[in-house]
Design an enzyme around this catalytic site. Structure first.
Site, PDB file in Angstrom:
ATOM      1  N   ARG A 134      25.230  74.605  25.839  1.00 40.91           N
ATOM      2  CA  ARG A 134      26.091  74.132  27.080  1.00 40.91           C
ATOM      3  C   ARG A 134      25.574  72.894  27.605  1.00 40.91           C
ATOM      4  NH1 ARG A 134      27.004  79.675  27.622  1.00 40.91           N
ATOM      5  NH2 ARG A 134      25.616  79.618  29.513  1.00 40.91           N
ATOM      6  N   GLY A 172      26.579  89.533  27.676  1.00 41.85           N
ATOM      7  CA  GLY A 172      25.553  90.190  27.105  1.00 41.85           C
ATOM      8  C   GLY A 172      25.432  90.071  25.390  1.00 41.85           C
ATOM      9  N   TYR A 199      17.392  75.898  41.179  1.00 41.82           N
ATOM     10  CA  TYR A 199      18.124  74.997  41.673  1.00 41.82           C
ATOM     11  C   TYR A 199      19.329  75.418  42.749  1.00 41.82           C
ATOM     12  CZ  TYR A 199      21.208  75.602  37.789  1.00 41.82           C
ATOM     13  OH  TYR A 199      22.045  76.096  36.860  1.00 41.82           O
ATOM     14  N   PRO A 245      15.223  82.673  36.552  1.00 44.44           N
ATOM     15  CA  PRO A 245      14.401  82.289  35.449  1.00 44.44           C
ATOM     16  C   PRO A 245      14.268  80.709  35.445  1.00 44.44           C
ATOM     17  CG  PRO A 245      16.338  83.350  34.665  1.00 44.44           C
ATOM     18  CD  PRO A 245      16.607  83.011  36.169  1.00 44.44           C
TER      19      PRO A 245
END
Length: 309
Positions: free
Chosen positions: A218, A33, A166, A207
């Site tokens: 990343r 968060g 995916y 999403p």
């Protein structure tokens, strides 16, 4: 072909869709968060009146985010250091949340994740093991800890996990994440059928491309400044989504307005998965040669301090 005028036809609206106070009296835990989508979800929850707990491994960032959320919303947000890979630490964190707010969470958002793009043949066992430990096992640790407490106290809860298209379609170069998120989606559907009798419900939000510094940092090396624009070209609506759009959907799902929603995976991607099979960058990544993969590997190695990804 992507829409050429997304601002006209698909405008971004980041303001909360629920009325003020819609989550008043709720305690919400958002893992991961401190940044990105997790931060947006926590902010929306606080704006809607929930008492919010944000958890991650980096306490300094969490404290900054909690202070910012309280200043922005006037709500309650408390940071908790938690490594979701550690079941003992997860249990201790739930004890602290219970002590702080007087009860365990009514709302859980499994947002914490780990991922990077890499040719699968270059991955060490430690690399794919780390992703699975975070995304699949970590999510299970947090979810089952809440579930056991709800069952014991005879109280309900809403659990929403953040996944990806995916997880169902598969995708090249992010195999450990795809495997892990597929497991999270099956967990969602399975627990929806097993634990509803205890008052718990489980859903997932998948999403599409949402540019955030944490997640995209990343995935991509610093030289790929054109990735966001390329993502827009690969989306039917001609744009990327925003963390706030995800937060609005998660808040709606978590509210009592959606108490009949259970065991559902919702795609929020502008039609992306139907446009190019759920793998946003697969064709592009297939053009990379071994030297390019070597450069990406060096970036990841430098970021993690490990010899191989």
């Amino acid at each position: 072909m992507a829409c050429k005028n997304p601002k006209k036809f698909f405008p971004i609206c980041n303001s909360p869709i629920l009325r003020d106070g819609a989550l008043k009296g709720k305690v919400a835990l958002v893992t991961g968060g401190g940044t990105g989508i997790g931060k947006a979800i926590a902010t929306t929850f606080a704006h809607l009146g929930a008492s919010v707990a944000i958890a991650a491994r980096r306490m300094e960032k969490l404290e900054q985010t909690a202070e910012e959320i309280m200043k922005t919303t006037g709500g309650i947000c408390e940071p908790f250091r938690m490594d979701i890979k550690d079941p003992g630490m997860v249990s201790d964190t739930f004890d602290k949340i219970d002590k702080k707010f007087g009860k365990h969470p009514d709302i859980l958002v499994n947002n914490a994740a780990g991922n990077f793009i890499m040719a699968t043949e270059r991955l060490s066992p430690n690399a794919h093991g780390t992703i699975i430990d975070i995304v699949l096992k970590g999510t299970m640790n947090v979810t089952t800890e809440l579930g056991k407490r709800c069952i014991q106290s005879k109280t309900g809860a809403s659990v929403t996990s953040i996944t990806a298209a995916y997880a169902r379609s598969g995708a090249p170069f992010i195999v450990p994440s795809a495997v892990s998120k597929a497991g999270v989606e099956i967990m969602t559907k399975s627990l929806a059928t097993e634990w509803s009798k205890y008052g718990l419900r489980f859903n997932a939000v998948s999403p599409g491309p949402i540019p955030t510094k944490g997640a995209w940092g990343r995935l991509f090396s610093g030289e790929m400044g054109d990735v966001a624009e390329k993502m827009k070209e690969l989306n039917p609506e001609g744009r990327s989504g925003t963390p706030e759009e995800v937060a609005n959907l998660v808040a709606f799902i978590s509210s009592d307005h959606m108490s009949f929603m259970n065991g559902v995976i919702i795609d929020l991607d502008g039609g992306q998965q139907h446009f190019n099979h759920g793998s946003h960058m697969g064709d592009f990544l297939h053009t990379w040669d071994q030297d390019t993969w070597g450069d990406v590997e060096n970036v990841i190695r430098g970021r993690t301090g490990k010899e191989k990804p």
